[in-house]
Design an enzyme around this catalytic site. Structure first.
Site, PDB file in Angstrom:
ATOM      1  N   ASP A   1       3.025 -20.459  50.968  1.00 28.63           N
ATOM      2  CA  ASP A   1       4.004 -21.080  50.136  1.00 28.63           C
ATOM      3  C   ASP A   1       4.592 -20.608  48.652  1.00 28.63           C
ATOM      4  OD1 ASP A   1       3.589 -22.910  52.266  1.00 28.63           O
ATOM      5  OD2 ASP A   1       2.118 -24.471  50.844  1.00 28.63           O
TER       6      ASP A   1
ATOM      7  N   VAL B   1       4.000 -21.923  63.765  1.00 34.70           N
ATOM      8  CA  VAL B   1       4.461 -20.492  64.018  1.00 34.70           C
ATOM      9  C   VAL B   1       4.545 -19.511  62.752  1.00 34.70           C
ATOM     10  CG1 VAL B   1       5.232 -20.456  66.269  1.00 34.70           C
ATOM     11  CG2 VAL B   1       6.958 -20.838  64.470  1.00 34.70           C
TER      12      VAL B   1
END
Ligand code: ADP
Length: 320
Positions: A127, A251
């Site tokens: 992130d 994914v």
């Protein structure tokens, strides 16, 4: 320091294995015993660990995920769980722990450090949402994965003259969306830190682009905003272009780590062991202005995020 341990905690990220490898090798080369703790803090509570040697970490540098597995462990946030973890450390003579994870994991590392088990944090999350570090391990791989997937989407979107609204991971942080949006040449980028009145903004951008004869559109939306299916319906109704939505999903988290992630992870893993050897505790290793430095975890957790509005504005200006 004779005995250390390493664990991965929170969400997995490509490059975590390279960091584990560096910790184990640097520790062993310094003559230390190195334990690998399974499933993050849960393994510390459950006494689920094993000694690792330099060969235990062979053939992992190129693999995504984490060989130590990871978990979210609520029990560790309670004093009872924390005490069980400390008991395990005493049982094996663990004098320091390298914690690879995100902000939550660093809070756990801070709590353990305060209770006399020196911990060093390494930022590992796709992130890029760890405020104190310009970069987190896994971010570069994820960014490239998103770019490759959206390039494929572009082929079909272009062939059918469609619009695709694509949700990108990143928790509450828009970095993955902003930078993948630039890399794929998105018509609009929507991130939680900046975007307001999302529908109006996106529809205006599509209409403006339509006037320049553009017939297909890629709209990148951060998961912190959500609602991509709803937004796609609105775009179709308002702009008259066939619109689909796509949640890229998990994914984005997997795959072989990029060279950058492997290198940063290796250097940080090595540095973590050097800090433990020096008797440091409660530190997090970060990248600031392309240099590897370290901060007090408490200070690091209290830093304020600064959003790069300049990059956001440039992205929109050139995506017309
Ligand atoms: P990340 O490390 O990616 O931010 P989480 O927020 O899920 O992921 O945190 C990972 C783990 O760290 C939690 O499951 C928990 O074991 C521990 N942790 C999180 N927050 C705290 C806290 N405030 N105090 C102690 N431990 C924490």
């Amino acid at each position: 320091m004779n005995t250390i341990a390493v664990l991965t905690s929170g969400g997995d990220a490509p490059g975590m294995n390279a960091a584990i490898r560096a910790v184990v090798r640097a520790g062993c080369e310094s003559g230390m015993k190195v334990y690998g703790i399974n499933n993050g803090y849960q393994g510390l509570i459950d006494d689920d660990l094993r000694e690792l040697n330099i060969r235990s970490v062979s053939d992992i540098i190129h693999r995504g995920g984490t060989m130590l597995h990871t978990a979210r462990c609520l029990a560790f946030k309670k004093e009872e769980g924390m005490q069980a973890a400390i008991e395990t450390c005493k049982k094996y003579g663990i004098e320091g722990i390298v914690v690879i994870g995100g902000d939550g994991s660093f809070r756990g590392a801070r709590d353990l450090s305060l209770r006399g088990i020196p911990c060093i944090g390494i930022p590992g999350t796709i992130d890029n949402d760890i405020v104190c570090s310009d970069y987190t391990i896994g971010y570069d791989t994820c960014l490239n994965t998103i770019m490759q997937m959206v390039d494929r989407v572009r082929d079909t979107v272009e062939s059918h003259s469609r619009c695709m609204v694509i949700e990108v991971m990143g928790n509450r942080c828009g970095d993955l969306t902003l930078n993948s949006g630039i890399a794929v040449g998105a018509t609009a980028i929507v991130i939680p830190e900046i975007s307001s009145d999302v529908e109006k903004h996106v529809i205006e951008r599509i209409r403006r682009t339509m006037k320049t004869d553009k017939k297909h559109f890629l709209i990148m939306v951060a998961e912190g905003i959500g609602g991509v299916a709803e937004l796609a319906r609105k775009i179709q109704d308002e702009c008259g272009v066939e619109t689909r939505s796509l949640v890229l999903g998990h994914v984005q988290r997997g795959g072989s780590p990029s060279a950058k992630d492997r290198i940063v992870a290796s250097l940080m893993g090595y540095e973590a062991v050097q800090l433990l050897k020096k008797g440091e505790s409660n530190r997090v290793i970060v990248i600031k202005d392309d240099k590897i430095v370290n901060y007090d975890i408490y200070e690091a957790l209290n830093m304020q995020r600064v959003v790069n509005t300049e990059v956001y504005n440039i992205a929109h200006e050139i995506s017309i």
